[in-house]
Design a protein around this motif. Structure first.
Motif, PDB file in Angstrom:
ATOM      1  N   PHE A  37      15.209 -17.664 -22.404  1.00 35.65           N
ATOM      2  CA  PHE A  37      14.263 -17.279 -21.356  1.00 35.65           C
ATOM      3  C   PHE A  37      14.972 -16.729 -20.117  1.00 35.65           C
ATOM      4  N   LEU A  38      16.171 -17.212 -19.844  1.00 34.11           N
ATOM      5  CA  LEU A  38      16.924 -16.683 -18.705  1.00 34.11           C
ATOM      6  C   LEU A  38      17.278 -15.220 -18.903  1.00 34.11           C
ATOM      7  N   ALA A  39      17.415 -14.801 -20.158  1.00 36.49           N
ATOM      8  CA  ALA A  39      17.757 -13.404 -20.440  1.00 36.49           C
ATOM      9  C   ALA A  39      16.580 -12.471 -20.177  1.00 36.49           C
ATOM     10  N   GLY A  40      15.361 -13.029 -20.082  1.00 34.75           N
ATOM     11  CA  GLY A  40      14.185 -12.209 -19.817  1.00 34.75           C
ATOM     12  C   GLY A  40      14.071 -11.860 -18.348  1.00 34.75           C
ATOM     13  N   SER A  41      13.198 -10.922 -18.056  1.00 34.47           N
ATOM     14  CA  SER A  41      13.120 -10.431 -16.676  1.00 34.47           C
ATOM     15  C   SER A  41      11.741 -10.550 -16.039  1.00 34.47           C
ATOM     16  N   ASN A  42      10.717 -10.945 -16.803  1.00 35.14           N
ATOM     17  CA  ASN A  42       9.389 -10.990 -16.195  1.00 35.14           C
ATOM     18  C   ASN A  42       9.025 -12.403 -15.732  1.00 35.14           C
ATOM     19  N   ILE A  43       7.895 -12.516 -15.084  1.00 32.07           N
ATOM     20  CA  ILE A  43       7.460 -13.801 -14.516  1.00 32.07           C
ATOM     21  C   ILE A  43       7.305 -14.870 -15.593  1.00 32.07           C
ATOM     22  N   TRP A  44       6.807 -14.492 -16.760  1.00 32.67           N
ATOM     23  CA  TRP A  44       6.574 -15.478 -17.812  1.00 32.67           C
ATOM     24  C   TRP A  44       7.890 -16.017 -18.363  1.00 32.67           C
ATOM     25  N   ASP A  45       8.913 -15.162 -18.400  1.00 33.87           N
ATOM     26  CA  ASP A  45      10.242 -15.650 -18.787  1.00 33.87           C
ATOM     27  C   ASP A  45      10.749 -16.678 -17.784  1.00 33.87           C
ATOM     28  N   LYS A  46      10.571 -16.388 -16.493  1.00 30.62           N
ATOM     29  CA  LYS A  46      11.042 -17.308 -15.447  1.00 30.62           C
ATOM     30  C   LYS A  46      10.252 -18.614 -15.494  1.00 30.62           C
ATOM     31  N   ALA A  97      11.600 -20.551 -18.392  1.00 31.21           N
ATOM     32  CA  ALA A  97      12.936 -21.089 -18.092  1.00 31.21           C
ATOM     33  C   ALA A  97      12.824 -22.340 -17.228  1.00 31.21           C
ATOM     34  N   VAL A  98      11.994 -22.284 -16.196  1.00 31.83           N
ATOM     35  CA  VAL A  98      11.822 -23.442 -15.310  1.00 31.83           C
ATOM     36  C   VAL A  98      11.189 -24.593 -16.076  1.00 31.83           C
ATOM     37  N   SER A  99      10.204 -24.298 -16.925  1.00 30.82           N
ATOM     38  CA  SER A  99       9.568 -25.346 -17.729  1.00 30.82           C
ATOM     39  C   SER A  99      10.576 -26.020 -18.660  1.00 30.82           C
ATOM     40  N   THR A 100      11.475 -25.237 -19.230  1.00 25.58           N
ATOM     41  CA  THR A 100      12.515 -25.804 -20.090  1.00 25.58           C
ATOM     42  C   THR A 100      13.475 -26.673 -19.287  1.00 25.58           C
ATOM     43  N   LEU A 101      13.795 -26.240 -18.076  1.00 23.65           N
ATOM     44  CA  LEU A 101      14.638 -27.061 -17.195  1.00 23.65           C
ATOM     45  C   LEU A 101      13.981 -28.411 -16.896  1.00 23.65           C
ATOM     46  N   VAL A 102      12.681 -28.406 -16.712  1.00 26.82           N
ATOM     47  CA  VAL A 102      11.952 -29.657 -16.479  1.00 26.82           C
ATOM     48  C   VAL A 102      12.091 -30.569 -17.700  1.00 26.82           C
ATOM     49  N   ASP A 103      11.967 -29.988 -18.910  1.00 24.71           N
ATOM     50  CA  ASP A 103      12.133 -30.778 -20.130  1.00 24.71           C
ATOM     51  C   ASP A 103      13.541 -31.370 -20.222  1.00 24.71           C
ATOM     52  N   ILE A 104      14.544 -30.559 -19.878  1.00 29.14           N
ATOM     53  CA  ILE A 104      15.931 -31.050 -19.885  1.00 29.14           C
ATOM     54  C   ILE A 104      16.086 -32.217 -18.922  1.00 29.14           C
ATOM     55  N   LEU A 105      15.497 -32.090 -17.755  1.00 28.30           N
ATOM     56  CA  LEU A 105      15.579 -33.149 -16.756  1.00 28.30           C
ATOM     57  C   LEU A 105      14.937 -34.431 -17.257  1.00 28.30           C
ATOM     58  N   GLN A 106      13.840 -34.312 -17.995  1.00 27.93           N
ATOM     59  CA  GLN A 106      13.180 -35.497 -18.536  1.00 27.93           C
ATOM     60  C   GLN A 106      14.079 -36.218 -19.532  1.00 27.93           C
ATOM     61  N   VAL A 107      14.803 -35.462 -20.347  1.00 27.10           N
ATOM     62  CA  VAL A 107      15.761 -36.080 -21.280  1.00 27.10           C
ATOM     63  C   VAL A 107      16.842 -36.823 -20.495  1.00 27.10           C
ATOM     64  N   TYR A 162       4.996 -17.838  -4.851  1.00 34.49           N
ATOM     65  CA  TYR A 162       5.806 -17.001  -3.961  1.00 34.49           C
ATOM     66  C   TYR A 162       7.200 -16.788  -4.551  1.00 34.49           C
ATOM     67  N   TRP A 163       7.807 -17.866  -5.041  1.00 40.63           N
ATOM     68  CA  TRP A 163       9.158 -17.781  -5.613  1.00 40.63           C
ATOM     69  C   TRP A 163       9.185 -16.836  -6.814  1.00 40.63           C
ATOM     70  N   LEU A 164       8.151 -16.903  -7.663  1.00 38.33           N
ATOM     71  CA  LEU A 164       8.101 -16.055  -8.857  1.00 38.33           C
ATOM     72  C   LEU A 164       7.960 -14.571  -8.515  1.00 38.33           C
ATOM     73  N   GLN A 177      15.940 -15.397  -7.414  1.00 37.21           N
ATOM     74  CA  GLN A 177      15.565 -16.354  -8.437  1.00 37.21           C
ATOM     75  C   GLN A 177      16.787 -16.846  -9.207  1.00 37.21           C
ATOM     76  N   ASN A 178      17.669 -15.911  -9.569  1.00 32.88           N
ATOM     77  CA  ASN A 178      18.861 -16.294 -10.328  1.00 32.88           C
ATOM     78  C   ASN A 178      19.780 -17.219  -9.529  1.00 32.88           C
ATOM     79  N   GLU A 179      19.820 -16.999  -8.222  1.00 30.19           N
ATOM     80  CA  GLU A 179      20.634 -17.866  -7.365  1.00 30.19           C
ATOM     81  C   GLU A 179      20.124 -19.297  -7.416  1.00 30.19           C
ATOM     82  N   ASP A 180      18.805 -19.459  -7.328  1.00 33.94           N
ATOM     83  CA  ASP A 180      18.216 -20.802  -7.401  1.00 33.94           C
ATOM     84  C   ASP A 180      18.397 -21.404  -8.789  1.00 33.94           C
ATOM     85  N   LEU A 181      18.150 -20.608  -9.823  1.00 29.14           N
ATOM     86  CA  LEU A 181      18.286 -21.104 -11.192  1.00 29.14           C
ATOM     87  C   LEU A 181      19.720 -21.554 -11.477  1.00 29.14           C
TER      88      LEU A 181
END
Length: 269
Positions: free
Chosen positions: A32-41, A44-54, A143-145, A152-156
């Motif tokens: 998802f990080l390789a994508g460039s549109n809002i849905w990719d971002k 990516a953030v949703s996957t990061l949330v899943d990683i954090l839960q683990v 706003y961030w999206l 965005q990449n800096e924050d990610l």
């Protein structure tokens, strides 16, 4: 399709289960990080949330350090054996030791409090609600999206950096384990196969391979003492999957950690 077989991988202990789940999430994140549109971002953030839960459910720092130390100790024991590729062994040990040092330098357990970002913490809290990160729920996220890709990449990158040492260690460990073991041809009689595992061997992962045109998938269950497989016909319409009524041939690999791993990785040909 590029491969002749479909592989089914099953972890035989809780540590391997967590490592393989994390590996899949990190690969998903890369995609998802390789994508460039809002849905990719968003993905990516949703996957990061899943990683954090683990991470929040397990002390991954301690678990990973134990596994790295176990590999390092075993490889050090072999350093004086004949036929050892000493240069390759040194490189592997250096990788293990440098990864361990980075983890030791990480302060405390990694969880939501480790992320110094109000935005990400807010997203994480709302993600448990279906559709809870809509623009009207989280205007700051909306706003961030809409910001430039660089911002965005800096924050990610900042958010992801927290998990990088663990990812490096998990990739290293799984790579070692997957390079071990020998493969045998087996038959599941009427779609059923069960095996008892030697208690003296530290089995980590079972891998079953089926020819791609085999009309079955595999259900695997088990632990450190034994494992069971059932070869199932996929469901069609409203009919539930059912076990095969004929014998099924397959390839079986038991992934281990000790001697076989060392021979594969560091013994000169």
């Amino acid at each position: 399709m590029n491969t002749e077989y479909i592989s089914y991988e099953f972890p035989l202990n809780e540590r391997m289960r967590v490592f393989i789940r994390l590996e899949q999430l990190f690969l998903q994140l890369d995609h998802f990080l390789a994508g460039s549109n809002i849905w990719d971002k968003r993905a990516a953030v949703s996957t990061l949330v899943d990683i954090l839960q683990v991470f929040s459910r397990h002390d991954l720092k301690a678990e990973t350090l134990k596994e790295l130390e176990r590999h390092s100790n075993r490889l050090n024991q072999l350093s004086n054996h004949e036929g050892i590729d000493t240069k390759r062994l040194r490189k592997i040990l250096d990788d293990l030791n440098s990864t361990s040092k980075i983890l030791y330098a990480t302060n405390g357990k990694i969880d939501i409090s480790s992320l110094k970002s109000d935005l990400f913490q807010t997203i994480s809290q709302r993600s448990s609600i279906p559709g809870g990160t809509c623009s009207f729920d989280l205007p700051s996220y909306h706003y961030w999206l809409e910001q430039e890709k660089e911002r965005q990449n800096e924050d990610l990158d900042m958010w992801i950096s927290l998990f990088s040492p663990i990812r490096t260690a998990v990739d290293l460990i799984l790579n070692f384990i997957r390079r071990s073991g020998s493969t045998t041809r087996e038959t599941a009689h009427k779609g059923f196969y069960q095996a008892t595992l030697e208690q003296t061997q530290p089995y980590q992962i079972v891998i079953i391979k089926l020819l791609r045109d085999t009309p079955y998938f595999v259900e695997i269950s088990g632990g450190k003492h034994r494992f069971t497989t059932r070869f199932m016909q996929p469901s069609t319409s409203n009919i539930r999957p059912k076990q095969a009524e004929t014998d099924v041939d397959f390839l079986l690999t038991l992934k281990i950690m000790e001697t076989e791993l060392s021979e594969v990785v560091i013994f000169s040909p």
